[in-house]
Design a protein around this motif. Structure first.
Motif, PDB file in Angstrom:
ATOM      1  N   CYS A 435     -19.288   5.166  44.604  1.00 48.20           N
ATOM      2  CA  CYS A 435     -18.141   4.585  45.315  1.00 48.20           C
ATOM      3  C   CYS A 435     -16.855   4.852  44.537  1.00 48.20           C
ATOM      4  O   CYS A 435     -16.795   4.659  43.321  1.00 48.20           O
ATOM      5  N   ALA A 436     -15.809   5.244  45.252  1.00 49.68           N
ATOM      6  CA  ALA A 436     -14.536   5.561  44.606  1.00 49.68           C
ATOM      7  C   ALA A 436     -13.827   4.327  44.092  1.00 49.68           C
ATOM      8  O   ALA A 436     -12.913   4.437  43.275  1.00 49.68           O
ATOM      9  N   PHE A 437     -14.227   3.138  44.549  1.00 45.03           N
ATOM     10  CA  PHE A 437     -13.556   1.906  44.134  1.00 45.03           C
ATOM     11  C   PHE A 437     -14.263   1.232  42.966  1.00 45.03           C
ATOM     12  O   PHE A 437     -13.848   0.161  42.523  1.00 45.03           O
ATOM     13  N   CYS A 438     -15.316   1.812  42.452  1.00 48.59           N
ATOM     14  CA  CYS A 438     -16.189   1.138  41.489  1.00 48.59           C
ATOM     15  C   CYS A 438     -16.006   1.705  40.080  1.00 48.59           C
ATOM     16  O   CYS A 438     -16.011   2.920  39.886  1.00 48.59           O
ATOM     17  N   GLY A 439     -15.901   0.803  39.113  1.00 47.74           N
ATOM     18  CA  GLY A 439     -15.900   1.208  37.714  1.00 47.74           C
ATOM     19  C   GLY A 439     -17.195   0.836  37.022  1.00 47.74           C
ATOM     20  O   GLY A 439     -17.344   1.038  35.812  1.00 47.74           O
ATOM     21  N   PHE A 440     -18.134   0.275  37.784  1.00 42.26           N
ATOM     22  CA  PHE A 440     -19.384  -0.249  37.223  1.00 42.26           C
ATOM     23  C   PHE A 440     -20.506   0.787  37.222  1.00 42.26           C
ATOM     24  O   PHE A 440     -21.156   1.019  36.206  1.00 42.26           O
ATOM     25  N   GLY A 441     -20.740   1.428  38.357  1.00 45.09           N
ATOM     26  CA  GLY A 441     -21.876   2.328  38.493  1.00 45.09           C
ATOM     27  C   GLY A 441     -21.781   3.562  37.610  1.00 45.09           C
ATOM     28  O   GLY A 441     -20.708   4.134  37.429  1.00 45.09           O
ATOM     29  N   GLN A 442     -22.923   3.970  37.067  1.00 39.52           N
ATOM     30  CA  GLN A 442     -22.996   5.134  36.187  1.00 39.52           C
ATOM     31  C   GLN A 442     -24.182   6.010  36.584  1.00 39.52           C
ATOM     32  O   GLN A 442     -25.194   5.515  37.092  1.00 39.52           O
ATOM     33  N   GLY A 443     -24.037   7.298  36.339  1.00 34.74           N
ATOM     34  CA  GLY A 443     -25.169   8.189  36.512  1.00 34.74           C
ATOM     35  C   GLY A 443     -26.250   7.890  35.489  1.00 34.74           C
ATOM     36  O   GLY A 443     -25.985   7.355  34.414  1.00 34.74           O
ATOM     37  N   THR A 622     -11.074   2.765  38.109  1.00 36.91           N
ATOM     38  CA  THR A 622     -11.829   3.291  39.242  1.00 36.91           C
ATOM     39  C   THR A 622     -11.239   4.626  39.683  1.00 36.91           C
ATOM     40  O   THR A 622     -10.054   4.887  39.477  1.00 36.91           O
ATOM     41  N   LEU A 623     -12.054   5.432  40.309  1.00 40.09           N
ATOM     42  CA  LEU A 623     -11.588   6.724  40.803  1.00 40.09           C
ATOM     43  C   LEU A 623     -10.481   6.528  41.829  1.00 40.09           C
ATOM     44  O   LEU A 623      -9.478   7.255  41.839  1.00 40.09           O
ATOM     45  N   LEU A 624     -10.639   5.544  42.693  1.00 34.33           N
ATOM     46  CA  LEU A 624      -9.640   5.285  43.724  1.00 34.33           C
ATOM     47  C   LEU A 624      -8.291   4.907  43.112  1.00 34.33           C
ATOM     48  O   LEU A 624      -7.244   5.374  43.550  1.00 34.33           O
ATOM     49  N   GLY A 625      -8.329   4.083  42.099  1.00 30.83           N
ATOM     50  CA  GLY A 625      -7.090   3.710  41.435  1.00 30.83           C
ATOM     51  C   GLY A 625      -6.486   4.831  40.626  1.00 30.83           C
ATOM     52  O   GLY A 625      -5.268   4.993  40.566  1.00 30.83           O
ATOM     53  N   ARG A 626      -7.335   5.654  40.013  1.00 26.79           N
ATOM     54  CA  ARG A 626      -6.838   6.720  39.140  1.00 26.79           C
ATOM     55  C   ARG A 626      -6.211   7.868  39.908  1.00 26.79           C
ATOM     56  O   ARG A 626      -5.274   8.493  39.428  1.00 26.79           O
ATOM     57  N   THR A 627      -6.740   8.173  41.095  1.00 23.39           N
ATOM     58  CA  THR A 627      -6.333   9.416  41.760  1.00 23.39           C
ATOM     59  C   THR A 627      -5.603   9.216  43.080  1.00 23.39           C
ATOM     60  O   THR A 627      -5.126  10.182  43.658  1.00 23.39           O
ATOM     61  N   HIS A 628      -5.515   7.974  43.573  1.00 22.50           N
ATOM     62  CA  HIS A 628      -4.880   7.742  44.865  1.00 22.50           C
ATOM     63  C   HIS A 628      -3.632   6.873  44.776  1.00 22.50           C
ATOM     64  O   HIS A 628      -3.094   6.458  45.795  1.00 22.50           O
ATOM     65  N   GLY A 629      -3.178   6.599  43.566  1.00 26.20           N
ATOM     66  CA  GLY A 629      -1.936   5.859  43.409  1.00 26.20           C
ATOM     67  C   GLY A 629      -2.010   4.409  43.823  1.00 26.20           C
ATOM     68  O   GLY A 629      -0.982   3.756  43.998  1.00 26.20           O
ATOM     69  N   VAL A 630      -3.213   3.861  43.995  1.00 26.98           N
ATOM     70  CA  VAL A 630      -3.352   2.484  44.464  1.00 26.98           C
ATOM     71  C   VAL A 630      -3.092   1.530  43.296  1.00 26.98           C
ATOM     72  O   VAL A 630      -3.762   1.590  42.274  1.00 26.98           O
TER      73      VAL A 630
END
Length: 737
Positions: A435-443, A622-630
Motif C-alpha cells: 500500500c502506498a499509504f503504509c510505512g509499516f509493511g515490509q518485504g 509513506t510512499l504516498l507522502g514522499r512522492t505525491h506531495g500529500v
C-alpha cells in the motif's frame, strides 16, 4: 529537527553556457558560442519523462544572446531571441508533463512575462548586495540593483520565484544579512519568493574543452549507483572568504526569522553539514538532480534514497515537491496552460483547501445550511450534501457543523467520554500488498522485517494483563508463508494465556487472505475464528470505500464490495465490528461522501458496528507522502471532518472515536466538542502510525485519558470492547463556599 524536508525530482538542461559576465568563481560559463540543439533537448526531455522526473531546470549563462555566434545559431533555428528558444524548450517540456523552472540570469519585465506563460516558477540568485566584490569584477549582470530589479519585476508579474545568496565570495558576515534583508523586503512587497537558497562557495577547477554537464552526469550516475563519490577539495582563492558551519547556522536562523513563510534551501552536495542545517531550520534540499550539478559537476547530489536514510536517523522525512511551492499552485500565480499540466499530472500536490483539488464534480455550497439541519436531526444526507459539508471552509459554517455534531453526540451518547484499556500486538510486519499509504509493511527480505515468536507474543500478553488490559487488538501484514491454521494458532495461544481477555483481531484484508488460502466460505472462516477465540472484528482496511481511491493508493487491496461482504459476514456470525475511514490524503469530498453512504447503509442492514473511527493520514514515512506531495491534514480540517462524519452517520452508529495516536491527545481532547464521545484505547504498543511518522506516542495511561475528558468538562469511563461500562470517573467540580 523538522518532520518534513522537501526536494524536487528534476533534470537539468544547460541550454547555453555562454555568458556575458566573468565571475571569478564560475567554471560553468564560457565566452564561446554554446547552444544545445533542439534534437538534444528533446532527447533529454524524453529520457527525463521515462525516469518520472517532474521538473525541468533550464540553466543558462547570463544573456547568451550577446554573443554573435549564439545569435547566428538561434537565427538558423528560426528563433529571434534566446528567450524565444527557452520558451520553445519549456513548451516541449509541458507537452511531456514536465514543469519548467528557468534560471536565465537578470531579465527584463518583457522576457519574464513571456516565460511566465510556459513556466511553473523562475529563479535568480541575488548572491550579494555588495557591488564591489572582487569575484564580480567584469560581470555587469551581477550588479545588485539590476538583480533586485529582476526579482521585484517577477513579484509584480506574480511569478513564483526562487532566489538566494552565495556565501564565501569575499563578503563580510553583515553583507549576508543585508542580502537576506533585501530579499525579505521584496517578498514583503509582493509575496512571491517561495524559497531562498543559502549556498556556500566551493572552488572548482576549470573545464576548458570539457562539457560540465557530461562530467556532472557521470559523477552523479556513479554516486547514485555505488554510494561512493569524489568531492574534490581545492584551496580557496585569495578573494574568497572561509565559511563555517556556525556561519551557515546563523544564516538559516536569520532567514527563518526574516521570512518565516519562505522555504530555506541548502545544497546537500557542497558540504557534509546539511543535516545540521536542517536541524537548525532549513526546509529544502533543492533538486537532487538526476543528471548532477552542472555548476559544481564534480560534486554530485546524493540520491533521494541516500538522503532519506540519513534523515530517518534524525526522525525526519524526505518528501517530493514540485518546482512551484504548494501555496502558489492556483490560477493567480500560474498560467492556465501550466495549471492544466499540474491538474492532469500532479493534482495531489495541489493544496486541499477544503474544496478538493480535482473538479470532477461541482460543489454546491448552497446546500450546506440545510444539510447541517438534516444531519442534526439524523436524516440521511445526499451525496451532494455530504460533498458540500466535507468541502466547507467558511468559519461560520464550520462552527455550525461543529455545534450540530456536538448536539447529535449529546443526544446519542450523552456526556460520558469512554475509553478501553487495551494492547496492540502486530505479530509481523511482513506484507505482500504494498500500500502506498503504509510505512509499516515490509518485504520478507527487508532488514526491517520482523515476526514475533510465540514466547515473545505470550510475554506481551502477560504485560497487557499486568497493565489491566481487557482487550488485545491483533493485526499484521499479509504474510506470504502463513496458512489459515497459523492465524487460528495465534488466537488459541492468546486465549490459553488469557482466557478472559477480549480478542479484537484480524482486519478484513487478513480475513480475505484467509479465505483465499483456505478456500472456505466466509461463514466457515468466521466460525473457525470464533471457535479459536475471536471476539470482534476491526473494521480497518477500509481506507476510503470508493474503488477509484483504492486503485490509486493500493491497487492490490480488496475492493469495496469484498470489504462490505466480510464485515457483513462477521456480523452474521455474531461478531460485532468497528468501522473506520482513512482520510486526508488524495481522496476528494465526494469520495468521502460515498464512503459514508456505504458505512451507514451497512449499519442499517446489520446493526453490527460498535463505533466509527476517523483515522487521519500520516504521510511522513509513506510512499504516498514522499512522492505525491500529500501533507498532513491541518488540525482545523481534521476536526471539521470529524464533525461531518458524525452528521453523516446520523443515528445509525452511536459512538464516534478520536484517534489520539493520529491527531495527538490535545486535538483529540478538542474533538470532544466536535461530535466525539470516545478516546479509543491505551494501545501500549502502536506500530502502524508510528512507522508512518506519527509523533504522538504509542501508549497512554488511563489517567491521561481521564484527564483529557475532564479537561473538556466531561465525565470519563473505562469501557469494554463492546461498550459495556466497567468503571466511571466522574467529573469533580469545585464549589465556591
Amino acid at each position: 529537527m523538522r518532520r518534513r524536508v522537501t526536494y524536487s525530482r528534476n533534470v537539468t538542461l544547460s541550454l547555453s553556457r555562454t555568458c556575458v559576465s566573468h565571475c571569478k568563481y564560475c567554471a560553468f560559463a564560457t565566452h564561446q558560442p554554446h547552444l544545445h540543439e533542439p534534437a538534444a533537448v528533446e532527447q533529454l526531455l524524453d529520457r527525463a519523462m521515462r525516469r518520472r522526473v517532474k521538473e525541468l531546470l533550464v540553466l543558462t549563462g547570463d544573456d547568451p544572446g550577446y554573443h554573435p555566434g549564439v545569435r547566428e545559431k538561434l537565427a538558423g533555428l528560426g528563433f529571434a531571441t534566446f528567450v524565444d528558444y527557452v520558451v520553445w524548450c519549456c513548451e516541449r517540456a509541458l507537452e511531456r508533463g514536465l514543469l519548467p523552472h528557468t534560471n536565465l540570469g537578470a531579465l527584463g519585465r518583457e522576457d519574464l512575462a513571456k516565460l511566465r506563460e510556459v513556466t511553473a516558477s523562475q529563479g535568480l540568485m541575488l548572491e550579494s548586495t555588495r557591488p564591489d566584490l572582487v569575484a564580480h569584477q567584469g560581470s555587469p549582470t551581477k550588479e545588485p540593483r539590476l538583480r533586485l530589479a529582476t526579482i521585484d519585476a517577477a513579484g509584480e508579474l506574480r511569478i513564483p520565484f526562487t532566489s538566494g545568496i552565495l556565501v564565501g565570495i569575499g563578503e563580510e558576515p553583515s553583507d549576508r544579512l543585508d542580502a537576506l534583508a533585501a530579499l525579505a523586503a521584496s517578498h514583503e512587497r509582493y509575496g512571491h519568493i517561495q524559497e531562498v537558497i543559502l549556498q556556500n562557495f566551493v572552488p572548482h577547477r576549470r573545464y576548458h574543452g570539457e562539457e560540465p554537464a557530461e562530467i556532472a552526469d557521470e559523477a552523479s550516475e556513479a554516486y547514485w549507483r555505488t554510494g561512493l563519490g569524489t568531492h574534490p577539495s581545492l584551496p580557496l582563492p585569495r578573494w574568497a572568504t572561509a565559511v563555517t558551519i556556525d556561519d551557515m547556522v546563523e544564516l538559516v536562523t536569520a532567514a527563518r526569522a526574516l521570512m518565516p513563510d519562505v522555504g530555506i534551501q541548502v545544497p546537500p552536495n557542497l558540504a557534509d553539514w546539511w543535516p545540521q542545517l536542517v536541524a537548525a531550520g532549513a526546509t529544502d534540499l533543492g533538486g537532487l538532480s538526476a543528471n548532477g550539478d552542472h555548476i559544481s559537476p564534480e560534486h554530485p547530489f546524493p540520491s533521494p534514497h541516500q538522503v532519506r536514510k540519513r534523515l530517518q536517523q534524525d526522525g525526519a522525512a524526505l518528501t517530493e515537491r514540485l518546482c512551484v511551492y504548494p501555496q502558489y499552485i492556483d490560477g493567480d500565480w500560474l498560467d492556465q496552460g501550466v495549471m492544466d499540466v499540474v491538474k492532469l499530472k500532479y493534482w495531489s500536490f495541489i493544496p486541499r483547501r477544503g474544496s478538493g483539488r480535482r473538479q470532477d464534480r461541482p460543489i454546491h455550497a448552497e446546500l450546506v445550511s440545510g444539510a447541517i439541519e438534516k444531519g442534526r436531526d439524523g436524516v440521511a444526507l445526499s451525496e451532494d450534501e455530504l460533498t458540500a459539508l466535507f468541502a466547507e471552509t467558511r468559519p461560520e459554517a464550520v462552527e455550525e457543523i461543529r455545534a450540530a455534531a456536538d448536539e447529535l453526540r449529546a443526544e446519542l451518547a450523552g456526556d460520558l467520554v469512554t475509553f478501553v484499556v487495551n494492547r496492540n500486538i502486530n505479530i509481523s510486519n511482513v506484507c505482500i500488498v504494498g500500500c502506498a499509504f503504509c510505512g509499516f509493511g515490509q518485504g520478507k527480505r527487508s532488514p526491517d522485517a520482523y515476526e514475533h515468536d510465540e514466547p515473545d507474543f505470550v510475554r506481551r500478553i502477560h504485560d497487557a494483563l499486568e497493565y489491566g488490559a481487557t482487550e488485545l487488538c491483533i493485526q499484521s501484514g499479509i504474510h506470504p508463508d502463513w496458512d489459515f491454521d497459523e492465524y487460528l494458532r495465534w488466537l488459541r495461544v492468546a486465549k490459553r494465556t488469557a482466557p478472559d481477555i477480549h480478542l479484537h483481531a484480524y482486519s478484513p484484508m487478513e480475513i480475505a487472505h484467509m479465505q483465499d488460502i483456505s478456500g472456505l466460505p466466509l461463514s466457515e472462516v468466521f466460525a473457525r475464528l470464533r471457535d479459536a477465540g475471536l471476539g470482534s472484528t476491526p473494521g480497518t482496511a477500509a481506507e476510503v470505500l470508493h474503488d477509484g481511491v483504492r486503485e490509486r493508493i493500493s491497487p492490490n487491496k480488496l475492493p469495496v464490495a469484498r470489504w462490505v461482504e466480510i464485515i457483513e459476514a462477521s456480523h452474521a456470525a455474531g461478531l460485532r465490528s468497528t468501522s473506520t475511514v482513512m482520510f486526508g490524503h488524495i481522496e476528494e469530498p465526494w469520495e468521502l461522501a460515498e464512503h459514508m453512504r456505504v458505512i451507514r447503509e451497512l449499519q442499517e442492514r446489520t446493526g453490527g458496528i460498535t463505533e466509527f473511527v476517523p483515522l487521519s493520514f500520516i504521510p511522513f514515512q509513506t510512499l504516498l507522502g514522499r512522492t505525491h506531495g500529500v501533507e498532513e491534514i491541518s488540525r482545523e480540517e481534521n476536526l471539521k471532518h470529524t464533525a461531518v462524519f458524525r452528521l453523516a452517520l446520523g443515528r445509525s452508529i452511536r459512538n464516534v472515536q478520536a484517534s489520539w495516536v493520529k491527531m495527538g491527545l490535545e486535538t483529540a481532547t478538542e474533538a470532544l466538542r466536535w461530535g466525539v464521545n470516545d478516546l479509543g484505547g491505551t494501545l501500549m504498543e502502536e506500530s502502524i502510525s508510528r512507522l508512518a511518522g506519527s509523533q504522538h506516542g504509542t501508549k497512554l495511561d488511563p489517567e491521561q485519558l481521564i484527564s483529557a475528558a475532564h479537561a473538556a468538562g466531561r465525565p470519563a469511563a473505562e469501557r469494554s470492547t463492546l461498550y459495556e461500562i466497567r468503571r466511571e470517573h466522574r467529573l469533580v467540580v469545585d464549589a465556591c463556599v
